[in-house]
Enzyme design. Structure first.
Site, short mmCIF file in Angstrom:
data_model
loop_
_atom_site.label_atom_id
_atom_site.label_comp_id
_atom_site.label_asym_id
_atom_site.label_seq_id
_atom_site.Cartn_x
_atom_site.Cartn_y
_atom_site.Cartn_z
N ASP A 96 50.27 -46.22 -15.13
CA ASP A 96 49.15 -45.96 -14.69
C ASP A 96 48.88 -48.09 -15.83
OD1 ASP A 96 46.24 -46.13 -14.00
OD2 ASP A 96 45.70 -44.82 -15.99
N HIS B 91 51.03 -53.79 -9.23
CA HIS B 91 51.62 -52.71 -8.45
C HIS B 91 53.28 -53.31 -8.34
CE1 HIS B 91 48.59 -50.22 -8.37
NE2 HIS B 91 48.16 -51.46 -6.56
N LEU C 65 70.34 -37.99 -11.81
CA LEU C 65 68.96 -37.45 -12.04
C LEU C 65 68.39 -37.15 -10.61
CD1 LEU C 65 66.44 -38.44 -13.77
CD2 LEU C 65 66.73 -40.88 -12.98
C1 FPP Z 1 47.65 -46.77 -10.88
O1 FPP Z 1 47.51 -48.25 -11.50
C2 FPP Z 1 49.22 -47.44 -10.60
C3 FPP Z 1 48.84 -47.10 -8.94
C4 FPP Z 1 48.50 -45.90 -8.38
C5 FPP Z 1 50.52 -47.49 -7.77
C6 FPP Z 1 51.71 -46.80 -8.66
C7 FPP Z 1 52.82 -48.24 -8.14
C8 FPP Z 1 53.42 -48.07 -8.98
C9 FPP Z 1 54.16 -48.57 -10.63
C10 FPP Z 1 54.36 -49.03 -8.10
C11 FPP Z 1 55.45 -48.76 -6.27
C12 FPP Z 1 56.04 -47.26 -6.28
C13 FPP Z 1 57.24 -47.11 -6.01
C14 FPP Z 1 57.28 -45.97 -5.97
C15 FPP Z 1 57.92 -47.87 -5.18
P1 FPP Z 1 46.40 -48.65 -11.64
O2 FPP Z 1 46.05 -49.60 -9.97
O3 FPP Z 1 45.51 -47.54 -11.21
O4 FPP Z 1 45.61 -49.42 -12.82
P2 FPP Z 1 44.12 -49.08 -13.13
O5 FPP Z 1 44.11 -48.81 -14.33
O6 FPP Z 1 44.55 -50.69 -14.32
O7 FPP Z 1 43.59 -50.31 -12.21
#
Ligand code: FPP
Length: 255
Positions: free
Chosen positions: A34, A51, A145
């Site tokens: 997150d 992301h 893993l």
């Molecule tokens: C939450 O942060 C994150 C996500 C919804 C996506 C996580 C994805 C990645 C780390 C990259 C792609 C993953 C793979 C497996 C290729 P948020 O967007 O909710 O952050 P915020 O709370 O600051 O808005």
């Protein structure tokens, strides 16, 4: 622990690594990745840049888990609720998944990593399904893993689906109601065959579970940090493991 020392060069990380008890490495770590959006906003970048930067953190964490001989790593990448985000962001996340698997799968395979998914992936775009299938096929025999990527995953939906499947089996007289126990229920979840998480990590300062592995975390230990996911790395993972190793897990019993 020599193999660990070779991994890190910075003195502070090495010192922490020396404190890790190799006998008490968590078998299964689950992470809510997150804070990508806030990381990007803080830098006046589009959320999708966050992301993208999150992939770097992912890379480092997988490498560290592998080297520490963690057996299972489960990553919350896309929830059943994330479809509510702007179409542009959803599409960028799906493209990132495709890009990630396409570009990293060879190296993951060389490192004996097995790729798995949890969630209803049937709703994902075709390009993502193709990469997932190829990644799973290539890494199926690996016994290092296991990385489970949670995609279109929701803990409540997972439980509801398990109940439906069990009811169907009762109706078809494949099982008796009396046979239903915690073990049988677990075997109807996406995570069947995978032990429950020992440690759940959530960066970004949020102190909630957001529909992640609701059944499986009954006795997990939690580790929260204010750092945004793109800034997360192996050093923080080591900190979390050290903290975990201090915990006294009683599972409702006494010492
Ligand atoms: C939450 O942060 C994150 C996500 C919804 C996506 C996580 C994805 C990645 C780390 C990259 C792609 C993953 C793979 C497996 C290729 P948020 O967007 O909710 O952050 P915020 O709370 O600051 O808005």
């Amino acid at each position: 622990m020599d193999f660990l020392k070779r991994l890190f060069t910075k003195e502070d990380i090495r010192k922490n690594l020396e404190r890790i008890d190799p006998e008490k490495i968590p078998k299964h770590i689950a992470i809510i990745m997150d804070g990508n959006g806030r990381w990007a906003t803080k830098r006046s970048l589009p959320r999708t840049a966050g992301h993208k930067a999150g992939i770097e953190a992912l890379r480092d964490v997988i490498k560290t888990c592998s080297n520490l001989r963690v057996q299972y790593l489960t990553l919350y990448a896309f929830s059943t609720e994330n479809w509510k985000r702007p179409e542009e962001e959803v599409s960028a996340l799906m493209n990132l998944l495709v890009y990630y698997l396409r570009n990293e799968i060879q190296e993951l395979n060389e490192n004996n990593v097995r790729i798995n998914t949890i969630g209803d992936i049937s709703k994902l775009p075709q390009a993502a399904l193709v990469e997932i299938e190829a990644a799973q096929k290539l890494t199926r025999e690996n016994d290092g893993l296991t990385v489970s990527i949670a995609l279109n995953y929701g803990g409540r939906l997972e439980i509801v689906n398990a109940i439906k499947e069990i009811c169907r089996k009762v109706k078809n007289q494949e099982i008796e109601i009396e046979e239903i126990d915690e073990r049988l229920f677990s075997d109807h979840l996406y995570t069947r065959g995978i032990p429950d998480p020992d440690l759940v990590i959530r960066p970004s300062g949020e102190l909630r579970i957001s529909n992640f592995l609701l059944w499986q975390i009954a006795y997990s230990e939690f580790w929260f940090s204010k750092i945004f996911w793109p800034d997360f790395n192996g050093k923080y993972l080591v900190d979390a493991i050290l903290d975990y190793q201090e915990r006294d897990r009683r599972y409702g019993g006494t010492k």
